[in-house]
Design a protein around this motif. Structure first.
Motif, short mmCIF file in Angstrom:
data_model
loop_
_atom_site.label_atom_id
_atom_site.label_comp_id
_atom_site.label_asym_id
_atom_site.label_seq_id
_atom_site.Cartn_x
_atom_site.Cartn_y
_atom_site.Cartn_z
N ARG A 58 0.83 -1.21 0.00
CA ARG A 58 0.00 0.00 0.00
C ARG A 58 0.87 1.26 0.00
O ARG A 58 0.65 2.20 -0.78
CB ARG A 58 -0.88 -0.05 1.25
N ASP A 59 1.88 1.27 0.87
CA ASP A 59 2.76 2.44 0.95
C ASP A 59 3.52 2.65 -0.36
O ASP A 59 3.73 3.78 -0.81
CB ASP A 59 3.74 2.30 2.11
N ALA A 60 3.94 1.53 -0.96
CA ALA A 60 4.69 1.62 -2.22
C ALA A 60 3.81 2.21 -3.33
O ALA A 60 4.25 3.07 -4.11
CB ALA A 60 5.19 0.24 -2.63
N ILE A 61 2.58 1.75 -3.37
CA ILE A 61 1.65 2.27 -4.39
C ILE A 61 1.40 3.76 -4.18
O ILE A 61 1.43 4.57 -5.11
CB ILE A 61 0.33 1.47 -4.35
N LEU A 62 1.19 4.13 -2.91
CA LEU A 62 0.91 5.54 -2.63
C LEU A 62 2.11 6.43 -2.96
O LEU A 62 1.95 7.51 -3.53
CB LEU A 62 0.50 5.71 -1.16
N ASP A 63 3.31 5.96 -2.60
CA ASP A 63 4.52 6.74 -2.93
C ASP A 63 4.57 7.03 -4.43
O ASP A 63 4.88 8.15 -4.86
CB ASP A 63 5.78 5.95 -2.56
N LEU A 64 4.25 6.01 -5.16
CA LEU A 64 4.32 6.12 -6.63
C LEU A 64 3.26 7.09 -7.15
O LEU A 64 3.53 7.95 -8.00
CB LEU A 64 4.10 4.72 -7.17
N VAL A 65 2.06 6.95 -6.61
CA VAL A 65 0.98 7.81 -7.10
C VAL A 65 1.27 9.28 -6.77
O VAL A 65 1.03 10.17 -7.59
CB VAL A 65 -0.37 7.36 -6.50
N TYR A 66 1.83 9.51 -5.60
CA TYR A 66 2.13 10.91 -5.24
C TYR A 66 3.20 11.51 -6.15
O TYR A 66 3.21 12.71 -6.39
CB TYR A 66 2.52 11.02 -3.76
#
Lengths: 177, 282
Positions: free
Chosen positions: B108-116
């Motif tokens: 989840r954190d990895a996906i969010l980092d990427l989206v940001y």
């Protein structure tokens, strides 16, 4: 003789002139000029004053369709054209998301001029890259209860449906009185 | 029907907002100025994201999350070569080397980092492919987009853009009648809470800024993010009615109608019906 007016507005090159031409019983009285600004050279000519179409209802009643100039620098005409209108159609080119923000601005401006019924017509729905009407409703922030209808401005039947939907909206409000 | 366009015209925030509100399932492909990316959504929730040049295998994600060392990752990759992320996770969890919630949080954190990171893209092309989900073998999650939009919006620094989106500060706000997420589930900053506390039809955005000693830029940023997250709405002029101009009353505090409004013709049912009949005949 009673005359009524419906205004067709929308961003530059959204198809307003074509929409009026599709249903008008007279050749549309249109004041068009060659495009001068580089950024607006999507088409050869644009409406600088207004389009003017007519539908005779009976001996005593005429409906006029007015198209607003598409270029922003002629927006001083908008309020003049909106005077006394029965309702308005905001025409959007569904294939050009770069015009959606402008469509939103136009919609808000016309809504502030006069509290009359309006609908949004999603033009060019015959093209494969057209955004669906339900998505346009979201991106244009169209209120619930206001119709967003599919449209092909060059198709008479499609334009008839647009006008009918606006008239149905007007009728609903009359019935609510 | 594929949605496509240019990010210059239709930004990431607006795209996510559309996907969220329309509860879309499919993949958003982005071609940025330097990299490509794709984001996958199910029923309006973000489930997966990939960015060109960013390794997204589970062992590497776990290493970035400081769950495993580089050496441990090398061992996992050697021993489980050819296996999917799902298989790897299953083996690690069943062998007791990893807890499921750690996997979920890391992904989840990895996906969010990427989206940001993608939020900063203001140029490029996008297209949305409905129902297409290239996530086979990957570990997916389900992230409500409201918070993502809130956080992403915080990162949007363009003052002109904000001004464009919210040209008028002399209008009031109200809470959304049907918010897409309960307020208690949204992570708001202190400043956002201060604005929220003044949301009331009697307060204009400008007044809220004055109450909170905020600049126009600050208030625009906050209101914009709250609007995009669907928590508040701008109060529009009242719904139209077809009452005769002479009978129309202007509510106290509302602007007086313009000349155009006064001259709007009262229309009778019979006339509208005539118009409908005639247009049907065309």
């Amino acid at each position: 003789m009673q005359t009524l007016k419906i205004v067709v507005t929308g961003p530059f090159s959204s198809g307003k002139t074509e929409l009026i031409q599709s249903v008008s019983e007279i050749d549309v009285v249109s004041t068009e000029r060659k495009i001068s600004q580089e950024a607006e050279r999507i088409k050869q000519q644009t409406t600088v004053a207004m389009d003017f179409g007519r539908i005779t209802i009976d001996d005593e009643l005429i409906l006029y369709l007015f198209g607003t100039p598409g270029q922003r620098r002629f927006d001083f005409m908008w309020e003049i054209l909106s005077e006394g209108m029965l309702g308005f159609v905001v025409l959007v080119d569904s294939t050009r998301p770069e015009t959606f923000r402008e469509a939103r601005r136009i919609l808000d401006t016309f809504r502030s001029y006069s509290p009359v019924p309006y609908i949004v017509a999603a033009n060019k729905q015959d093209l494969s890259d057209a955004w669906p009407p339900e998505d346009l409703r979201i991106v244009l922030h169209v209120e619930p209860g206001v119709k967003v209808v599919p449209c092909v401005a060059t198709d008479r039947e499609s334009v008839k449906e647009v006008l009918l939907e606006l008239l149905y909206s007007i009728l609903e409000l009359v019935d609510e009185e | 029907m594929a949605l496509k366009g240019r990010l210059e015209d239709f930004g990431i925030t607006q795209l996510l907002n559309l996907i969220n509100l329309a509860r879309k399932t499919g993949t958003l492909y982005l071609e940025g100025a330097q990299k490509n990316s794709y984001l996958c959504f199910r029923e309006g929730k973000l489930i997966y994201a990939a960015l060109e040049g960013v390794e997204d295998s589970l062992p590497v994600i776990l290493q970035r999350a400081n769950v495993f060392t580089a050496e441990q990752v090398r061992m996992i990759q050697t021993n489980m070569a050819g296996r999917t992320d799902r298989d790897i996770a299953q083996v690690l969890i069943t062998s007791g080397r990893l807890q499921q919630q750690v996997v979920v949080k890391s992904v989840r954190d990895a996906i969010l980092d990427l989206v940001y990171q993608i939020f900063s893209w203001h140029e490029g092309q996008f297209r949305f492919e409905p129902s297409k989900l290239p996530v086979q073998g990957k570990i997916t999650t389900s992230i409500a987009l409201e918070n993502v939009i809130m956080e992403g919006s915080r990162r949007v620094k363009e003052w002109e853009r904000l001004q464009d989106e919210l040209p008028d500060l002399d209008i009031p706000l109200k809470f959304a009648e049907r918010p897409t997420t309960p307020l208690r589930d949204v992570n708001l900053s202190v400043e956002e809470w201060r604005v929220i506390s003044f949301v009331n039809p009697s307060n204009t955005i400008r007044q809220i800024a004055q109450f909170n000693n905020m600049s126009e830029l600050q208030i625009r940023k906050i209101v914009y993010s709250l609007l995009q997250a669907g928590l508040v709405e701008i109060i529009r002029p009242p719904r139209p009615t077809v009452a005769p101009a002479s009978a129309r009353q202007v509510p106290e505090g509302m602007p007086q109608p313009t000349a155009a409004q006064m001259q709007r013709p009262a229309v009778k049912r019979g006339i509208v019906q005539k118009l409908i009949s005639r247009i049907r005949e065309l």
